[in-house]
Design a protein around this motif. Sequence first.
Motif, mmCIF file in Angstrom:
data_model
loop_
_atom_site.group_PDB
_atom_site.id
_atom_site.type_symbol
_atom_site.label_atom_id
_atom_site.label_comp_id
_atom_site.label_asym_id
_atom_site.label_seq_id
_atom_site.Cartn_x
_atom_site.Cartn_y
_atom_site.Cartn_z
ATOM 1 N N SER A 27 9.046 -8.105 -59.445
ATOM 2 C CA SER A 27 10.258 -7.378 -59.067
ATOM 3 C C SER A 27 10.101 -5.868 -59.142
ATOM 4 O O SER A 27 10.713 -5.154 -58.355
ATOM 5 C CB SER A 27 11.421 -7.814 -59.963
ATOM 6 O OG SER A 27 11.609 -9.218 -59.872
ATOM 7 N N GLY A 56 15.999 -10.194 -61.560
ATOM 8 C CA GLY A 56 16.078 -8.748 -61.751
ATOM 9 C C GLY A 56 16.817 -8.444 -63.044
ATOM 10 O O GLY A 56 17.334 -9.345 -63.724
ATOM 11 N N THR A 67 16.777 -6.853 -56.394
ATOM 12 C CA THR A 67 15.669 -6.123 -57.037
ATOM 13 C C THR A 67 15.647 -4.665 -56.555
ATOM 14 O O THR A 67 15.355 -3.759 -57.339
ATOM 15 C CB THR A 67 14.292 -6.766 -56.753
ATOM 16 O OG1 THR A 67 14.138 -6.936 -55.355
ATOM 17 C CG2 THR A 67 14.150 -8.109 -57.449
ATOM 18 N N TYR A 90 17.220 -11.983 -53.532
ATOM 19 C CA TYR A 90 16.176 -11.359 -54.351
ATOM 20 C C TYR A 90 15.872 -9.954 -53.824
ATOM 21 O O TYR A 90 15.751 -9.002 -54.589
ATOM 22 C CB TYR A 90 14.917 -12.239 -54.343
ATOM 23 C CG TYR A 90 13.788 -11.672 -55.172
ATOM 24 C CD1 TYR A 90 13.752 -11.867 -56.545
ATOM 25 C CD2 TYR A 90 12.771 -10.927 -54.583
ATOM 26 C CE1 TYR A 90 12.719 -11.339 -57.322
ATOM 27 C CE2 TYR A 90 11.742 -10.389 -55.346
ATOM 28 C CZ TYR A 90 11.719 -10.597 -56.716
ATOM 29 O OH TYR A 90 10.713 -10.067 -57.477
#
Length: 636
Positions: free
Chosen positions: A298, A404, A269, A265
Amino acid sequence: MALKINSLGGYIHEYQKSVNDPEGFWAEIADQFYWRKKWDKVLEWNFEEPNIKWFLNAKFNITENIFERNLFTHADKTAIIFEPNDPKESPQHITYRELYEKVCQFSNVLKAQGIQKGDRVIIYMPMVPEAAVAMLACARVGAVHSVVFAGFSSSALADRIEDCQAKMVLTSDGNFRGAKSIDVKSVVDEAVAKTSTIEKVIVLQRTGIPVTMQEGLDLWWHEAIEGVSTENKAEEMDSEDMLFILYTSGSTGKPKGVVHSCGGYMVYTTYTFQNVFHYNPGDIFWCTADVGWITGHSYIVYGPLISGATTLMFEGVPTYPDAGRFWEVVDKHQVNQFYTAPTAIRALQAFGLEVVQKYQLSSLKVLGSVGEPINEEAWHWYHDHIGKGKCPIVDTWWQTETGGILISPLPGITPTKPSYATLPLPGVQPLIVDNEGRELKGNSVEGNLCIKFPWPSMIRTTYGDHERCRNTYFGNYPGLYFTGDGVKRDEDGYYRILGRVDDVINVSGHRLGTAEVENAINEHPLVIESAVVGYPHDIKGQGIYAYVIAESNANMTDTEDELKQEIILTVSKIIGPIAKPDKIQIVSGLPKTRSGKIMRRILRKVAEGDVSNLGDTSTLLNPEVVDEIKAKAGLA
Ligand code: 7RM
């Protein structure tokens, strides 16, 4: 970090690399982050279970990538600009050093209040900097945050507390929204009373609305931080440890807790933030989403702050004190990248150009759109009147589950086409299938949008129910992640998202399951059965149309309006005001097939106001109700 693509040739090159050697591609990008220990292996995956792991055995903390790493270079740079609901209240500029201290301090508070790595913490807060502090403090101590949009009702909040067995709620005494201030604490009180796992509630003072504080349970934020150290050593996290849970609606049952993990993540992002918005040092970035949605996670909090950017948090609404508020804020803070939803653009467009013409908007460089398909008219208005014809529009397609942005133009690089999300970002391999799961190859095809290869920030599981994750996303078309969206790939290979193909409706960019709304309607004691469909709505994109069978009641014709009002209240109480039906039609029956399935196709047509082509209704169990429904909708 040098993550940015600078030309169309560069994009094609990077894309090819990401497909030919995904592990090499992502390793090179991940190398630019701060890890206490690097990975042993970049990727392990299969879409059958599914099992997805990125950067295996890497150790780090996502907040060290925001603070410890950035502090050397820009401790005094503004991390967050806070623009309050009331334009007369002064904005705040919080530097990286100040934010770091607040996060460390609140991390210490969480620990002192018994929160340990792995515990779930619910965040039910207004759009104030403390909401970001709360998220980052959880991440720092290894607690799993689950932000719940503060417009959800107490029963929706209770469902989420129950589902993830949360130990703590972080909330406020109230929310300012436009001319109103909304009571929040009593919503939390009700939810906590209905559940059994919450040990502490920490309450931020924002509105000064009187609230009841329960001894031993409730704690004021300002008292909790008093005298607490602003130094804190971040917990060491594994790349695949859970970072957060975010609940989202699907076509069946209650909302699912989408789980995202730390490493993938962070990398994805940040990479997409820098490329999709072409963020340059010194720029001011503004995403108008609420932190209660994935877009806020995000692209208000994680992507920008890991990039060392200045991110603007706006507490208010687009129409307060008037419909020029967004543009006033853009000018006031000299915003360079502006990211919002088509529903907001359409709503503001309706107020006319005079409102916009008062402002310069000359700082803007990139405009973003997210949440729902952007219609051509809104696209042109946004492009011409907000971007003054000089700002590329990035129409970004993605989902809570994708973490994302997956499909989007790169600004100034990818030639845009109104209402097209254009091309997949590097690392993203889309595929279109027909309803039987056969791949539709080549250009000029239309079908169901799937992704065939993992990307770092994809969903790992649905909290507490892995089987549900498998069924929902990997069960329809074996070996593929299914998005639930319909898509067209045109003659240039550009993607245009057509909207959901499942029973999810998108109201003002908010996802709602038709079943979820039906269940809420059915809670009304006079309701026997209901069916909910979406229909095209000028401002909201889709509106909610509910067909309701009610208990026969001698006075029903006199009280139909009252009943409708009560149904709306019921939905508001069970889910929240965002799920209120726009139209309710009381019917004596619902069109059903012989196997008892509601023929939603017919209900959708009636809701759209187009009954010219209802198709074959002869197989219905009760064809006569179709005429009744048409007549009552004024379409006979
Ligand atoms: C980011 C977000 C996801 C659903 C998705 C689509 C729709 C989102 C676009 C879009 C057309 C877009 N997450 N959607 N972005 N449709 N063009 N640019 O919105 O989980 O709340 O919703 O939203 O249907 O599946 S979400």
